[in-house]
Design an enzyme around this catalytic site. Sequence first.
Site, PDB file in Angstrom:
ATOM      1  N   ALA A  82       0.833  -1.211   0.000  1.00  0.00           N
ATOM      2  CA  ALA A  82       0.000   0.000   0.000  1.00  0.00           C
ATOM      3  C   ALA A  82       0.865   1.258   0.000  1.00  0.00           C
ATOM      4  O   ALA A  82       0.590   2.220  -0.727  1.00  0.00           O
ATOM      5  CB  ALA A  82      -0.933  -0.006   1.216  1.00  0.00           C
ATOM      6  N   TYR A  83       1.906   1.256   0.794  1.00  0.00           N
ATOM      7  CA  TYR A  83       2.799   2.414   0.903  1.00  0.00           C
ATOM      8  C   TYR A  83       3.514   2.677  -0.419  1.00  0.00           C
ATOM      9  O   TYR A  83       3.607   3.825  -0.871  1.00  0.00           O
ATOM     10  CB  TYR A  83       3.806   2.140   2.014  1.00  0.00           C
ATOM     11  CG  TYR A  83       4.757   3.259   2.327  1.00  0.00           C
ATOM     12  CD1 TYR A  83       4.322   4.407   2.975  1.00  0.00           C
ATOM     13  CD2 TYR A  83       6.109   3.146   2.007  1.00  0.00           C
ATOM     14  CE1 TYR A  83       5.203   5.424   3.289  1.00  0.00           C
ATOM     15  CE2 TYR A  83       7.001   4.157   2.316  1.00  0.00           C
ATOM     16  CZ  TYR A  83       6.549   5.296   2.961  1.00  0.00           C
ATOM     17  OH  TYR A  83       7.431   6.297   3.268  1.00  0.00           O
TER      18      TYR A  83
END
Length: 254
Positions: free
Chosen positions: A156-157
């Site tokens: 996600a990051y």
Amino acid sequence: MEQRARLVGKVGLVTGGGQGVGRGIALALAAEGAAVVVTGRTEDKLKHTAGVISERGGRVHLVVGDVGERDDVDRMVAETVRRFGGLDVLVNNAQSSVQRRLEKTSYDDVELTYRSGPLAVFHAMQAALPHLRESRGSVVNLGSSAAVQGEATFAAYAMAKEAIRGLSRVAAREWGPYGIRVNVVCPAALSPAAEDYLAAHPRKAEELAREIPLGRLGAPEADIGRAVAALVSDDMAYLTGATLMLEGGRTLIG
């Protein structure tokens, strides 16, 4: 011969300026003579950053708010201009992070990193544009070497940070005719979060030391902040659309 501070008369806004890399950047901008607005969700942390800048003789103002909320972002920019009369430097540092393996990453994880990352950057840049056009200013957005390398557990990051890099390149091309420069910095710094993580994972700390040619994580102010201050100064006036890997050589590309 005495060297003049490079950012005298400039106004900078740093999101997530209460700790870590954001705090280091805010301190470095102020040390070069800029008036600085620091924003974040935790007032006590912002007060600490502002207190250090004030003790050093700098001009500073803090705004409590969440970059994930468009109204808060608009208010951050508006208060900066109201307090100091303009905006020359926008540093989009704030970012919530989720670390999980890809198969365990949820929609909520992705939504959180996007709302606090690329959407926040998008909103801040739009809000700042009229003022940056007037000042022919500079934007620095924070990327990540974890995203560039595609490190495990950063799904996600990494998605959020690479979206920020893509947005930055488009802005550099579109806003160049306005005299606005847009660049990305990917830092590796000993922030409080990094200190906690490495203390809990001593073997990872040893691995990191071996992976970084310079043998250490950067200092938020001395290594990252001062580089950003140089980047937004006239010394780097011909650089836009670039990604600077401020991580001691850990990511050697090309």
